[in-house]
Design a protein around this motif. Sequence first.
Motif, PDB file in Angstrom:
ATOM      1  N   LEU A   6       0.850  -1.185   0.000  1.00  0.00           N
ATOM      2  CA  LEU A   6       0.000   0.000   0.000  1.00  0.00           C
ATOM      3  C   LEU A   6       0.887   1.237   0.000  1.00  0.00           C
ATOM      4  O   LEU A   6       1.676   1.447   0.931  1.00  0.00           O
ATOM      5  CB  LEU A   6      -0.916   0.014   1.229  1.00  0.00           C
ATOM      6  CG  LEU A   6      -1.752  -1.250   1.475  1.00  0.00           C
ATOM      7  CD1 LEU A   6      -2.607  -1.071   2.731  1.00  0.00           C
ATOM      8  CD2 LEU A   6      -2.639  -1.571   0.283  1.00  0.00           C
ATOM      9  N   LEU A   7       0.764   2.056  -1.038  1.00  0.00           N
ATOM     10  CA  LEU A   7       1.590   3.255  -1.178  1.00  0.00           C
ATOM     11  C   LEU A   7       0.738   4.507  -1.010  1.00  0.00           C
ATOM     12  O   LEU A   7      -0.233   4.707  -1.742  1.00  0.00           O
ATOM     13  CB  LEU A   7       2.270   3.274  -2.546  1.00  0.00           C
ATOM     14  CG  LEU A   7       3.296   2.176  -2.843  1.00  0.00           C
ATOM     15  CD1 LEU A   7       3.883   2.382  -4.231  1.00  0.00           C
ATOM     16  CD2 LEU A   7       4.392   2.159  -1.793  1.00  0.00           C
ATOM     17  N   HIS A   8       1.126   5.346  -0.081  1.00  0.00           N
ATOM     18  CA  HIS A   8       0.384   6.578   0.188  1.00  0.00           C
ATOM     19  C   HIS A   8       0.746   7.668  -0.815  1.00  0.00           C
ATOM     20  O   HIS A   8       1.644   7.508  -1.647  1.00  0.00           O
ATOM     21  CB  HIS A   8       0.662   7.052   1.616  1.00  0.00           C
ATOM     22  CG  HIS A   8       2.109   7.382   1.881  1.00  0.00           C
ATOM     23  ND1 HIS A   8       2.717   8.528   1.425  1.00  0.00           N
ATOM     24  CD2 HIS A   8       3.071   6.702   2.557  1.00  0.00           C
ATOM     25  CE1 HIS A   8       3.981   8.557   1.815  1.00  0.00           C
ATOM     26  NE2 HIS A   8       4.232   7.454   2.491  1.00  0.00           N
ATOM     27  N   GLY A   9       0.068   8.797  -0.697  1.00  0.00           N
ATOM     28  CA  GLY A   9       0.305   9.923  -1.584  1.00  0.00           C
ATOM     29  C   GLY A   9       1.240  10.952  -0.983  1.00  0.00           C
ATOM     30  O   GLY A   9       1.800  10.758   0.101  1.00  0.00           O
ATOM     31  N   ALA A  10       1.416  12.064  -1.696  1.00  0.00           N
ATOM     32  CA  ALA A  10       2.235  13.159  -1.196  1.00  0.00           C
ATOM     33  C   ALA A  10       1.638  13.673   0.115  1.00  0.00           C
ATOM     34  O   ALA A  10       0.414  13.805   0.235  1.00  0.00           O
ATOM     35  CB  ALA A  10       2.292  14.281  -2.227  1.00  0.00           C
ATOM     36  N   LEU A  11       2.489  13.931   1.080  1.00  0.00           N
ATOM     37  CA  LEU A  11       2.115  14.392   2.428  1.00  0.00           C
ATOM     38  C   LEU A  11       1.421  13.311   3.254  1.00  0.00           C
ATOM     39  O   LEU A  11       1.005  13.560   4.379  1.00  0.00           O
ATOM     40  CB  LEU A  11       1.209  15.636   2.378  1.00  0.00           C
ATOM     41  CG  LEU A  11       1.701  16.836   1.576  1.00  0.00           C
ATOM     42  CD1 LEU A  11       0.705  17.988   1.710  1.00  0.00           C
ATOM     43  CD2 LEU A  11       3.086  17.269   2.016  1.00  0.00           C
ATOM     44  N   GLY A  12       1.282  12.099   2.701  1.00  0.00           N
ATOM     45  CA  GLY A  12       0.574  11.035   3.402  1.00  0.00           C
ATOM     46  C   GLY A  12       1.505  10.137   4.194  1.00  0.00           C
ATOM     47  O   GLY A  12       2.723  10.353   4.270  1.00  0.00           O
ATOM     48  N   SER A  13       0.912   9.111   4.796  1.00  0.00           N
ATOM     49  CA  SER A  13       1.688   8.097   5.512  1.00  0.00           C
ATOM     50  C   SER A  13       0.873   6.814   5.577  1.00  0.00           C
ATOM     51  O   SER A  13      -0.318   6.800   5.222  1.00  0.00           O
ATOM     52  CB  SER A  13       2.042   8.564   6.928  1.00  0.00           C
ATOM     53  OG  SER A  13       0.940   8.413   7.801  1.00  0.00           O
ATOM     54  N   ASP A  14       1.483   5.757   6.072  1.00  0.00           N
ATOM     55  CA  ASP A  14       0.781   4.478   6.163  1.00  0.00           C
ATOM     56  C   ASP A  14      -0.355   4.522   7.184  1.00  0.00           C
ATOM     57  O   ASP A  14      -1.253   3.676   7.151  1.00  0.00           O
ATOM     58  CB  ASP A  14       1.753   3.344   6.486  1.00  0.00           C
ATOM     59  CG  ASP A  14       2.427   3.487   7.853  1.00  0.00           C
ATOM     60  OD1 ASP A  14       2.251   4.536   8.507  1.00  0.00           O
ATOM     61  OD2 ASP A  14       3.117   2.539   8.266  1.00  0.00           O
ATOM     62  N   LYS A  15      -0.338   5.498   8.075  1.00  0.00           N
ATOM     63  CA  LYS A  15      -1.401   5.617   9.079  1.00  0.00           C
ATOM     64  C   LYS A  15      -2.775   5.799   8.427  1.00  0.00           C
ATOM     65  O   LYS A  15      -3.799   5.417   9.003  1.00  0.00           O
ATOM     66  CB  LYS A  15      -1.116   6.784  10.024  1.00  0.00           C
ATOM     67  CG  LYS A  15       0.163   6.662  10.836  1.00  0.00           C
ATOM     68  CD  LYS A  15       0.338   7.870  11.742  1.00  0.00           C
ATOM     69  CE  LYS A  15       1.630   7.812  12.552  1.00  0.00           C
ATOM     70  NZ  LYS A  15       2.825   8.057  11.709  1.00  0.00           N
ATOM     71  N   GLN A  16      -2.791   6.382   7.252  1.00  0.00           N
ATOM     72  CA  GLN A  16      -4.063   6.637   6.562  1.00  0.00           C
ATOM     73  C   GLN A  16      -4.750   5.352   6.110  1.00  0.00           C
ATOM     74  O   GLN A  16      -5.937   5.360   5.813  1.00  0.00           O
ATOM     75  CB  GLN A  16      -3.829   7.536   5.346  1.00  0.00           C
ATOM     76  CG  GLN A  16      -3.371   8.937   5.694  1.00  0.00           C
ATOM     77  CD  GLN A  16      -3.033   9.731   4.447  1.00  0.00           C
ATOM     78  OE1 GLN A  16      -1.977   9.550   3.844  1.00  0.00           O
ATOM     79  NE2 GLN A  16      -3.939  10.593   4.045  1.00  0.00           N
ATOM     80  N   PHE A  17      -4.004   4.270   6.065  1.00  0.00           N
ATOM     81  CA  PHE A  17      -4.537   3.021   5.525  1.00  0.00           C
ATOM     82  C   PHE A  17      -5.029   2.049   6.593  1.00  0.00           C
ATOM     83  O   PHE A  17      -5.294   0.883   6.292  1.00  0.00           O
ATOM     84  CB  PHE A  17      -3.468   2.329   4.676  1.00  0.00           C
ATOM     85  CG  PHE A  17      -3.110   3.064   3.415  1.00  0.00           C
ATOM     86  CD1 PHE A  17      -4.073   3.716   2.663  1.00  0.00           C
ATOM     87  CD2 PHE A  17      -1.799   3.107   2.977  1.00  0.00           C
ATOM     88  CE1 PHE A  17      -3.752   4.383   1.492  1.00  0.00           C
ATOM     89  CE2 PHE A  17      -1.460   3.765   1.805  1.00  0.00           C
ATOM     90  CZ  PHE A  17      -2.443   4.415   1.054  1.00  0.00           C
ATOM     91  N   GLN A  18      -5.147   2.493   7.826  1.00  0.00           N
ATOM     92  CA  GLN A  18      -5.540   1.583   8.903  1.00  0.00           C
ATOM     93  C   GLN A  18      -6.880   0.899   8.627  1.00  0.00           C
ATOM     94  O   GLN A  18      -7.023  -0.314   8.807  1.00  0.00           O
ATOM     95  CB  GLN A  18      -5.587   2.341  10.229  1.00  0.00           C
ATOM     96  CG  GLN A  18      -4.218   2.738  10.755  1.00  0.00           C
ATOM     97  CD  GLN A  18      -4.286   3.524  12.050  1.00  0.00           C
ATOM     98  OE1 GLN A  18      -5.369   3.862  12.522  1.00  0.00           O
ATOM     99  NE2 GLN A  18      -3.134   3.831  12.628  1.00  0.00           N
ATOM    100  N   SER A  19      -7.877   1.657   8.181  1.00  0.00           N
ATOM    101  CA  SER A  19      -9.190   1.068   7.913  1.00  0.00           C
ATOM    102  C   SER A  19      -9.150   0.159   6.692  1.00  0.00           C
ATOM    103  O   SER A  19      -9.824  -0.880   6.652  1.00  0.00           O
ATOM    104  CB  SER A  19     -10.245   2.160   7.729  1.00  0.00           C
ATOM    105  OG  SER A  19      -9.883   3.045   6.684  1.00  0.00           O
ATOM    106  N   LEU A  20      -8.350   0.520   5.697  1.00  0.00           N
ATOM    107  CA  LEU A  20      -8.213  -0.324   4.507  1.00  0.00           C
ATOM    108  C   LEU A  20      -7.516  -1.633   4.864  1.00  0.00           C
ATOM    109  O   LEU A  20      -7.900  -2.699   4.361  1.00  0.00           O
ATOM    110  CB  LEU A  20      -7.437   0.418   3.423  1.00  0.00           C
ATOM    111  CG  LEU A  20      -7.245  -0.315   2.093  1.00  0.00           C
ATOM    112  CD1 LEU A  20      -8.581  -0.675   1.451  1.00  0.00           C
ATOM    113  CD2 LEU A  20      -6.400   0.527   1.125  1.00  0.00           C
TER     114      LEU A  20
END
Length: 228
Positions: A6-20
């Motif tokens: 899972l690759l995040h976007g600019a300014l993002g991080s892996d934390k955003q993918f917790q629900s996914l």
Amino acid sequence: MQHLILLHGALGSDKQFQSLVQELDGTFQLHTFNLHGHGGLPLPSHTFSIELFSEQVARYIQDMNIEKANIFGYSMGGYIAMYLAKQMPDKINKIVTLATKFYWDEKTASKEVKLLDSKIIQEKLPAFATQLQQRHAPADWVAILDKTTELLLNLGKNNTLQLEDYNSITTPSLVLLGDRDKMVTLEETLAVYKQLPNALFGVLPGTPHIFEQVNVSLLAYLIKGFMK
């Protein structure tokens, strides 16, 4: 079990993918990933670039002894996935992109970097400033903004992947776009989709660019169906 990065976007991080991750758990061997300078990783001395981030992912695939990797890339993460598929097609199995901005020129880049002014963010969007600080601590989120600004301006001057480059990317790909995305246009997404020799295209209803507002259950359903 298939590997899925899972690759995040600019300014993002892996934390955003917790629900996914929760939605996909048990279906794939999942790999969440922070690009250089994101999610608490130290800022690199080098300029942010698609090539730099792609080399990082390629090294990870090698170090983890992944024979063939599937990739879900959100926003810039999708661009990196496509670049990897062009550079090392034997190592990339399938790709799903969401909200990826493929078209860059100087006018487009100038428009986007106006949204990355740290002073304006702190004054008008303090909650977002706090979110960025927490997401990337202990790294300096303002420095990340500056490096991302440089990345986008460089893309504007020389887009790493030109439209004709997608002709040679034969990796099976699912290209997704939210119908309310104000950053990525339908036209640029369709243009890339039509160049890809082995791709599907889909639109997520009621979906803006911001990942936190994506219907994660629907996204996971589409990823599972395409990757099976």
